[in-house]
Enzyme design. Structure first.
Site, short mmCIF file in Angstrom:
data_model
loop_
_atom_site.label_atom_id
_atom_site.label_comp_id
_atom_site.label_asym_id
_atom_site.label_seq_id
_atom_site.Cartn_x
_atom_site.Cartn_y
_atom_site.Cartn_z
CG ASN A 1 -2.09 -0.96 1.04
OD1 ASN A 1 -2.34 -1.44 -0.05
ND2 ASN A 1 -2.75 -1.27 2.13
CE LYS B 1 -0.78 -9.68 2.55
NZ LYS B 1 -1.46 -8.59 1.84
CE LYS C 1 5.40 -4.86 4.65
NZ LYS C 1 4.15 -4.96 5.37
CE LYS D 1 3.86 -2.64 9.62
NZ LYS D 1 2.91 -3.44 8.82
#
Length: 379
Positions: free
Chosen positions: A12, A130, A213, A275
């Site tokens: 994004n 996802k 990712k 994260k």
């Protein structure tokens, strides 16, 4: 030897909210990301970049679906999702490499097509989560789900998106080639879109899934023995009590503190959770520092200098880190110190079911993978 930093950029960040994803748009966005990465190179680090591909691979999937609906596949056969992921590695890798080379000189950056082994028994294959592709209104999302057999879920309070399986990465096949390129002084763009998922039993047959990712970046950082993992997002700092009156920004914290906040439910799976999990695993397996911040603050946060700065998660507390934490929190317009915010968050959770309920109901919670405003750079 120069230290290695692995930088994870969201898909994004290359197709911004409200953009259609044209070549010119992605080129301009790649140039902006290259500037942030260049600052890290200027600070003396060797760099590997891992990028997401959620918007881009979703757009390619829409093209495949359109071909099927218009019976055009006799001329242009539809390709499986994993192959579309490989296409995005070439597209986005080229854009980022050219943008970095414009700043550093031709041949500085190399984009490496990367395959990642996944486990066929991973429960993610039975629970798609996802998000990929554009946002849809609820009625249109349900129509497409019926027409194409998609799974769809709300995302970030901005609409509905298609969701696909996102298994955990186990091993990067091209890790030796990646290491050789880094040792030769190249900036390497690898594992685009989390890598092309394949099975250990048959690495020539890709699997239809999209790997997160941040997890792929963590895996590469661990396999390379990198010292720093930099997770780029749309906000400057990680927040405690996100969206509540007690919202507090975090400067420098230890891995133990981050783990405690995660256990308290401060970082739900649909927002900052992946994260934080990637950062903690990296630090647990020998990494020195994880950074979560916006592109503009990336180098300053990595260096532990400057004001303002993002969130630093250190394996153990250091005097410099403690001083930087106090400075960052004093400079934050949002709240006081990280320690005070931590205590306040724990107290609020223990004493107030209403606060927990409000957080669970906020735009930050229940969102698959890309999360709410706290992780707007997304996948």
């Amino acid at each position: 030897m120069t230290e290695i930093a692995v930088v994870a950029l969201g898909g994004n960040a290359l197709t911004l909210a409200g953009q259609a994803g044209t070549y010119d748009e992605m080129t301009a966005n790649a140039a902006a990301m290259a500037m942030a990465v260049n600052d890290v190179l200027d600070a003396g680090w060797r760099v590997v970049v891992v990028h997401g591909n959620g918007p881009q691979v979703g757009n390619l999937a829409l093209q495949q679906e359109a071909a099927l609906r218009h019976e055009a596949t006799a001329m242009v056969p539809a390709q499986p999702l994993a192959v579309l992921g490989a296409m995005t590695q070439g597209l986005l890798g080229s854009l980022l490499a050219r943008s970095i080379d414009l700043l550093r000189g031709h041949g500085t950056a190399a984009a490496l097509v990367t395959h990642v082994i996944v486990d066929p028994a991973d429960p993610a294959f039975g629970a798609p989560s996802k998000p990929i592709g554009p946002f849809f209104e609820p009625a249109e999302a349900q129509r497409l789900a019926r027409l194409s057999g998609w799974a769809v879920q709300p995302d970030s309070g901005r609409g509905y998106r298609r969701v696909v399986a996102s298994p955990h990465p186990a091993r990067v096949i091209e890790i030796d080639a990646l290491r050789a390129l880094v040792d030769a002084g190249h900036l390497v763009i690898a594992a685009g879109g989390g890598g092309i998922p394949v099975l250990a039993a048959d690495t020539c047959r890709p699997v239809d899934a999209v790997i997160d990712k941040d997890r792929a970046a963590c895996l590469i950082a661990r396999q390379l023995g990198a010292q720093a993992l930099l997770l780029v997002t749309a906000v400057d700092q990680v927040m405690l009590d996100y969206g509540l009156p007690t919202q507090t920004a975090l400067g420098t914290i230890t891995a133990g503190e981050a783990a405690r906040h995660l256990a308290e439910g401060q970082f739900p799976p649909g927002s900052m959770g992946p994260k934080i999990e990637a950062a903690l695993r990296f630090l647990d397996e020998g990494g020195d520092l994880a950074v979560i911040t916006s592109p503009a603050l990336l180098a300053a946060t990595l260096g532990g200098r400057g004001q303002p700065a993002g969130t630093r998660i250190e394996r153990t507390a250091t005097p410099a880190g403690s001083a930087q934490a106090g400075s960052a929190q004093a400079g934050s317009a949002q709240a006081g110190s990280a320690q005070a915010g931590s205590a306040q968050a724990a107290s609020a959770q223990a004493a107030s079911a209403q606060a927990a309920s409000a957080q669970a109901g906020s735009a930050q919670a229940g969102v698959p993978q890309t999360g709410a405003a706290q992780t707007g750079a997304g996948r």
